[in-house]
Design a protein around this motif. Structure first.
Motif, short mmCIF file in Angstrom:
data_model
loop_
_atom_site.label_atom_id
_atom_site.label_comp_id
_atom_site.label_asym_id
_atom_site.label_seq_id
_atom_site.Cartn_x
_atom_site.Cartn_y
_atom_site.Cartn_z
N LEU A 106 0.83 -1.20 0.00
CA LEU A 106 0.00 0.00 0.00
C LEU A 106 0.86 1.25 0.00
CD1 LEU A 106 -2.85 1.27 0.26
CD2 LEU A 106 -2.57 1.14 2.73
N LEU A 107 1.93 1.21 0.81
CA LEU A 107 2.85 2.35 0.87
C LEU A 107 3.52 2.60 -0.47
CD1 LEU A 107 4.25 4.47 2.65
CD2 LEU A 107 5.98 2.75 3.19
N SER A 108 3.86 1.53 -1.19
CA SER A 108 4.51 1.67 -2.49
C SER A 108 3.58 2.30 -3.53
CB SER A 108 4.99 0.30 -2.98
OG SER A 108 3.89 -0.55 -3.28
N LEU A 109 2.28 2.26 -3.28
CA LEU A 109 1.32 2.90 -4.19
C LEU A 109 0.99 4.33 -3.74
CD1 LEU A 109 -1.23 -0.03 -4.68
CD2 LEU A 109 0.44 0.78 -6.34
N VAL A 110 0.89 4.53 -2.42
CA VAL A 110 0.48 5.83 -1.89
C VAL A 110 1.54 6.90 -2.13
CG1 VAL A 110 -0.05 7.10 0.23
CG2 VAL A 110 -1.09 4.89 -0.18
N GLU A 111 2.81 6.57 -1.86
CA GLU A 111 3.87 7.57 -1.99
C GLU A 111 4.00 8.12 -3.41
OE1 GLU A 111 7.55 6.31 -0.36
OE2 GLU A 111 6.87 6.44 1.70
N PRO A 112 4.09 7.26 -4.46
CA PRO A 112 4.15 7.81 -5.82
C PRO A 112 2.91 8.63 -6.19
CG PRO A 112 4.80 5.51 -5.81
CD PRO A 112 4.24 5.81 -4.46
N ALA A 113 1.74 8.19 -5.67
CA ALA A 113 0.50 8.92 -5.97
C ALA A 113 0.55 10.34 -5.39
CB ALA A 113 -0.71 8.16 -5.41
N ILE A 114 1.08 10.47 -4.16
CA ILE A 114 1.17 11.80 -3.54
C ILE A 114 2.19 12.65 -4.28
CG2 ILE A 114 1.88 13.01 -1.44
CD1 ILE A 114 0.65 10.78 0.19
N VAL A 115 3.33 12.04 -4.66
CA VAL A 115 4.35 12.79 -5.40
C VAL A 115 3.79 13.28 -6.74
CG1 VAL A 115 6.56 12.59 -6.61
CG2 VAL A 115 6.30 11.62 -4.32
N LEU A 116 3.04 12.40 -7.42
CA LEU A 116 2.43 12.78 -8.70
C LEU A 116 1.42 13.91 -8.51
CD1 LEU A 116 2.00 12.21 -11.74
CD2 LEU A 116 0.29 10.50 -11.09
N LEU A 117 0.61 13.79 -7.45
CA LEU A 117 -0.37 14.84 -7.15
C LEU A 117 0.31 16.17 -6.86
CD1 LEU A 117 -3.40 15.40 -6.69
CD2 LEU A 117 -3.06 14.81 -4.29
N LEU A 118 1.42 16.11 -6.11
CA LEU A 118 2.20 17.30 -5.81
C LEU A 118 2.70 17.96 -7.10
CD1 LEU A 118 3.84 19.18 -3.92
CD2 LEU A 118 5.62 17.43 -3.90
N ALA A 119 3.26 17.13 -7.99
CA ALA A 119 3.80 17.65 -9.25
C ALA A 119 2.71 18.27 -10.11
CB ALA A 119 4.49 16.53 -10.01
N VAL A 120 1.54 17.63 -10.17
CA VAL A 120 0.44 18.13 -11.00
C VAL A 120 -0.08 19.45 -10.47
CG1 VAL A 120 -1.96 17.69 -11.68
CG2 VAL A 120 -0.25 15.87 -11.88
N MET A 121 -0.31 19.54 -9.15
CA MET A 121 -0.87 20.76 -8.57
C MET A 121 0.08 21.95 -8.70
SD MET A 121 -3.15 19.70 -5.23
CE MET A 121 -1.79 19.09 -4.29
N ILE A 122 1.34 21.73 -8.31
CA ILE A 122 2.30 22.82 -8.39
C ILE A 122 2.55 23.20 -9.85
CG2 ILE A 122 4.70 23.46 -7.94
CD1 ILE A 122 4.56 21.71 -5.44
N GLY A 123 2.66 22.17 -10.71
CA GLY A 123 2.88 22.43 -12.13
C GLY A 123 1.74 23.22 -12.75
N ALA A 124 0.50 22.88 -12.36
CA ALA A 124 -0.67 23.58 -12.92
C ALA A 124 -0.66 25.06 -12.51
CB ALA A 124 -1.95 22.91 -12.45
N VAL A 125 -0.34 25.33 -11.24
CA VAL A 125 -0.32 26.72 -10.77
C VAL A 125 0.78 27.51 -11.48
CG1 VAL A 125 0.06 28.20 -8.77
CG2 VAL A 125 -1.33 26.14 -8.53
N LEU A 126 1.95 26.91 -11.60
CA LEU A 126 3.07 27.60 -12.25
C LEU A 126 2.82 27.81 -13.74
CD1 LEU A 126 6.17 25.93 -10.55
CD2 LEU A 126 5.34 28.26 -10.25
N LEU A 127 2.24 26.82 -14.41
CA LEU A 127 1.95 26.96 -15.84
C LEU A 127 0.94 28.08 -16.10
CD1 LEU A 127 1.84 23.27 -17.14
CD2 LEU A 127 3.43 25.08 -17.84
N THR A 128 -0.02 28.21 -15.16
CA THR A 128 -1.01 29.27 -15.30
C THR A 128 -0.34 30.64 -15.37
OG1 THR A 128 -2.57 27.93 -14.04
CG2 THR A 128 -3.11 30.25 -14.29
N ILE A 129 0.78 30.77 -14.65
CA ILE A 129 1.51 32.04 -14.64
C ILE A 129 2.51 32.12 -15.79
CG2 ILE A 129 3.05 33.48 -13.27
CD1 ILE A 129 1.89 32.11 -10.78
N MET A 130 3.19 31.01 -16.06
CA MET A 130 4.29 31.03 -17.03
C MET A 130 3.83 31.17 -18.47
SD MET A 130 6.96 31.02 -15.20
CE MET A 130 8.16 30.81 -16.52
#
Length: 345
Positions: A310-334
């Motif tokens: 379960l941990l091996s699935l949860v950690e990548p999912a959170i990292v991916l979610l982090l990348a998507v959210m931060i990336g979306a906010v930054l792209l909106t500006i960039m």
């Protein structure tokens, strides 16, 4: 006397192991406890041993002294009482040490599984705070220096990015607070565990952990000389998984109606079929306690493997979610900035 602090699983396992070693050498219970109180480096465990030594020296049974101390889990109180009545206190103490060592190992595994996702959430929150407090306002100031027509259009986009960042930040902080409440408030934690036993994404993990706990408890009681039916009754209050608890009640009812214990285990489904078959064979071959030890060991290994998966699935999912959210906010500006730079070029 100062109030004694409640022992965790690891400390409980250590205490019962040391007490078992003392009694196993032929030492009297109160003498063993007195020696332990002098030798223990942990001041709380030393105080507990001193308290128990005083009570047992006055003639109080160990189970009553343990209950009066308020420092031990309720299950250990019941088991020491049964061990004292059956004349197998030494075996019960050894079994309690092994049982709580297993619970401590499982607790460490679950804590590790919870800790890493929580740290990722905290990191994500810190990054979002930096974005909302520093980065986005900096771009707002930069865009305000452009032509009025261009700046106005871009400012609207930046405002959207800022609003999205604030919403994400609020959600992340609320999630961290909620996790903190679940971990620190026992009634809430208990309610969440019950919910996890019926929630589709977590009920498999909940059941595996509950089966490991059940197998550990049954192993301890069977090796302590407790009859299977009585062992099932004692286990009923330990299981929080809703489905397994219902199956355990069904198994107990079958045994009370006269079914063989092994048959009741098979039909109720409280354990996987291969374990139930092993119990069926061992019930007549005289190796019942040994098979329960093997089942306990295997269910614990399976539980730890399930948590790790379960941990091996949860950690990548959170990292991916982090990348998507931060990336979306930054792209909106960039993207507007890139369009402006292109137009100026």
């Amino acid at each position: 006397m100062a109030k004694l602090k409640k022992l965790n699983f690891e400390q409980t396992a250590f205490f019962f192991e040391q007490l078992w070693l003392m009694i196993n050498t032929g030492m009297q219970l109160d003498d063993g406890l007195e020696i332990l109180s002098e030798d223990m480096e942990d001041s709380n465990i030393s105080a507990i041993c001193s308290f128990l030594a005083e009570k047992t020296e006055q003639g109080m049974p160990l189970s009553e002294a343990i209950a009066e101390s308020g420092a031990f889990p309720e299950y250990s109180v019941r088991m020491t009482e049964i061990g004292g009545m059956s004349g197998k206190l030494d075996e019960t103490l050894k079994g309690l040490s092994e049982y709580y060592e297993g619970r401590a190992d499982m607790e460490r595994t679950v804590r590790y599984a919870v800790f890493h996702p929580c740290m990722l959430l905290v990191m994500m929150t810190i990054v979002m705070i930096i974005l909302v407090v520093k980065i986005i306002p900096m771009f707002t100031e930069i865009f305000s220096q452009f032509d009025t027509g261009i700046g106005s259009a871009v400012q609207d986009i930046v405002s959207i990015a800022y609003g999205a960042g604030e919403i994400i930040l609020i959600v992340l902080i609320a999630l961290i607070v909620l996790i903190g409440i679940i971990l620190l408030v026992p009634p809430v934690k208990k309610a969440v565990l019950k919910l996890a036993s019926v929630f589709p994404l977590t009920r498999g993990v909940s059941r595996t952990l509950a089966q490991a706990k059940l197998a550990d408890a049954m192993c301890l009681m069977i090796t302590s000389g407790i009859e299977p039916e009585e062992a099932l009754e004692h286990c009923a209050g330990l299981i929080s998984d809703k489905k397994l608890s219902a199956q355990l009640s069904d198994c107990l009812e079958r045994v009370r109606k006269g079914e063989y214990f092994s048959e009741a285990i098979c039909k109720s489904g409280i354990l996987p079929k291969m374990y139930a078959r092993s119990l069926k064979i061992s019930y007549t071959s005289g190796s019942f306690d040994k098979v329960w030890r093997k089942i306990s060991s295997r269910t614990n290994e399976e539980a730890q493997r399930t948590v790790s998966n379960l941990l091996s699935l949860v950690e990548p999912a959170i990292v991916l979610l982090l990348a998507v959210m931060i990336g979306a906010v930054l792209l909106t500006i960039m993207i507007p900035l890139m369009n402006i730079m292109s137009a100026l070029g």
